[in-house]
Write an enzyme that holds these catalytic residues in place. Structure first.
Site, PDB file in Angstrom:
ATOM      1  N   SER A  50      62.020  47.795  20.613  1.00 17.26           N
ATOM      2  CA  SER A  50      61.791  47.122  21.889  1.00 17.26           C
ATOM      3  C   SER A  50      61.633  45.623  21.645  1.00 17.26           C
ATOM      4  O   SER A  50      61.560  45.170  20.495  1.00 17.26           O
ATOM      5  CB  SER A  50      60.519  47.677  22.530  1.00 17.26           C
ATOM      6  OG  SER A  50      59.423  47.378  21.684  1.00 17.26           O
ATOM      7  N   ASP A  83      65.840  48.630  22.868  1.00 18.89           N
ATOM      8  CA  ASP A  83      65.161  49.343  23.955  1.00 18.89           C
ATOM      9  C   ASP A  83      64.712  48.320  25.017  1.00 18.89           C
ATOM     10  O   ASP A  83      64.101  47.298  24.672  1.00 18.89           O
ATOM     11  CB  ASP A  83      63.932  50.061  23.339  1.00 18.89           C
ATOM     12  CG  ASP A  83      63.334  51.097  24.258  1.00 18.89           C
ATOM     13  OD1 ASP A  83      64.005  51.529  25.208  1.00 18.89           O
ATOM     14  OD2 ASP A  83      62.162  51.491  24.002  1.00 18.89           O
ATOM     15  N   HIS A  84      65.025  48.586  26.276  1.00 19.40           N
ATOM     16  CA  HIS A  84      64.587  47.734  27.399  1.00 19.40           C
ATOM     17  C   HIS A  84      64.871  46.243  27.239  1.00 19.40           C
ATOM     18  O   HIS A  84      63.961  45.414  27.326  1.00 19.40           O
ATOM     19  CB  HIS A  84      63.089  47.928  27.672  1.00 19.40           C
ATOM     20  CG  HIS A  84      62.754  49.261  28.246  1.00 19.40           C
ATOM     21  ND1 HIS A  84      63.072  49.638  29.545  1.00 19.40           N
ATOM     22  CD2 HIS A  84      62.155  50.339  27.694  1.00 19.40           C
ATOM     23  CE1 HIS A  84      62.680  50.874  29.758  1.00 19.40           C
ATOM     24  NE2 HIS A  84      62.120  51.341  28.649  1.00 19.40           N
ATOM     25  N   GLU A 142      69.610  51.348  33.458  1.00 26.10           N
ATOM     26  CA  GLU A 142      68.537  52.154  34.056  1.00 26.10           C
ATOM     27  C   GLU A 142      68.559  52.002  35.568  1.00 26.10           C
ATOM     28  O   GLU A 142      68.696  50.901  36.106  1.00 26.10           O
ATOM     29  CB  GLU A 142      67.162  51.730  33.513  1.00 26.10           C
ATOM     30  CG  GLU A 142      66.022  52.483  34.219  1.00 26.10           C
ATOM     31  CD  GLU A 142      64.675  52.380  33.508  1.00 26.10           C
ATOM     32  OE1 GLU A 142      64.661  52.315  32.270  1.00 26.10           O
ATOM     33  OE2 GLU A 142      63.655  52.376  34.223  1.00 26.10           O
TER      34      GLU A 142
HETATM   35 ZN   LIG Z   1      61.558  53.191  28.053  1.00 26.15          ZN
END
Ligand SMILES: [Zn+2]
Length: 354
Positions: A50, A83-84, A142
């Site tokens: 992340s 991630d993200h 997302e």
């Molecule tokens: Zn997540």
């Protein structure tokens, strides 16, 4: 060294009916443990970091650790995933570092806490897809905001996520909108909101269909059978790890994660990437507590960390076996980024997703 993209890995998972645990890496020991578990079970590896992990370790250290992991285990396909990602720049810097896959989370604005408008999400995600695919790199998008269907609250973890009340429809990905989103952006994988959240405090009781909406995943899969779905916040928060922490000086309230049977149910309906962070943190920190309480005079850092690393290996190996990716590593021949870029240019994947 066998680096692989998320697209190729999840296509293989889909063709062979298995799921890939995506393990969050926060330090050297978590990375070593994930790699050892993959080696033991002959599993492909999906490592993710992340933005907070990048900040904690520093990009240079992280980059070399990733490469060292892939070089140490040349027989295992390794996907390096961001991630993200919160904006194009973050994703670009990850691509420049050698990540083979990035997540652009446009469900939140670039501040990573304000829920965004649908059009913003499409525009931001598309701009990342455009750049990434010309380089052969995969993109996860997302749609829907992660949070609790039990309390209606968004969740903030590691400085990421909305804090406050949300309507139930914001907390659940709309299947029709998911179809539009995938067609408009060309993402390789789609993270969906179905009641899971990051961190340990996901549910106050064992979740049922009201608070863990697996039916939403089934509906999305029906409409988008070729899109790889992603479950975020999918740690199981096992009772034995809660007990381990609480019996050795910790004090965490009783909580419930995502039951493994629900993850297995998800894998049957298109969930190919299952994000796991909390379980690793609990296994490592609980083991450290246990060691320190039983060895009060010790300050040997290696001795303190070792039992936890072993516990993380066991936990990850078990996930590899349960999700079905064990035994798959030597069945995959990773394509290079330029081979992937050629395939994107030929429109192979977009026509499948649309
Ligand atoms: Zn997540």
């Amino acid at each position: 060294m066998a680096l692989i993209t998320l697209r190729q890995l999840l296509d293989h998972a889909s063709q062979n009916g298995y799921g890939m645990p995506a393990f969050n890496i926060t330090n050297l020991e978590t990375m070593q443990a994930v790699m050892e578990a993959a080696d033991k079970t002959n599993s492909p590896v999906l490592l993710q970091a992340s933005r907070t992990a990048r900040n904690y370790m520093g990009d240079k250290f992280l980059q070399h650790m990733f490469m060292a992991a892939a070089e140490t285990y040349p027989h295992l396909p390794v996907c390096m995933h961001l991630d993200h990602g919160n904006e194009l720049d973050t994703c670009m810097s990850a691509m420049d570092m050698g990540f083979t896959s990035v997540m652009m989370d446009g469900s939140l604005e670039a501040d990573a806490k304000t829920p965004s408008e649908y059009d913003y999400n499409v525009a931001e995600t598309s701009s990342v897809v455009e750049v990434a695919h010309t380089r052969g790199i995969s993109v996860e998008g997302e749609l829907g905001v992660l949070g609790s269907l039990e309390t209606g609250m968004g969740e903030k973890e590691d400085g990421h996520g909305f804090e406050g009340m949300l309507a139930r429809n914001q907390l659940l990905t709309d299947p029709d909108e998911a179809c539009d989103f995938v067609a408009a952006t060309g993402v390789d994988a789609l993270a969906v909101a179905c009641g899971t959240s990051h961190g340990a405090y996901k549910f106050s009781k064992r979740p049922n269909g009201d608070i863990l909406a697996m039916n939403v995943i089934e509906q999305i899969h029906e409409k988008l059978p070729h899109t790889h779905l992603v479950m975020h916040g999918a740690s199981t928060v096992p009772q034995y790890l809660q007990d381990l922490i609480n019996q050795h000086g910790g004090d965490i309230p009783q909580t419930f994660g995502v039951p493994l049977e629900e993850v297995e149910r998800g894998i049957k309906c298109g969930v190919r990437k299952i994000n796991i962070d909390t379980d690793i943190r609990m296994a490592l920190s609980g083991s450290m507590r246990e060691f320190l309480l039983n060895n009060r005079s010790s300050f040997d850092l290696r001795a303190i960390i070792k039992p936890g690393r072993k516990r993380v290996v066991e936990l990850c190996a078990k996930r590899n076996e349960l999700f079905g990716c064990a035994g798959m590593a030597d069945k995959i021949k990773p394509l290079s980024l330029s081979q992937m870029a050629d395939r994107y240019a030929a429109g192979i994947f977009r026509s499948k997703a649309a």
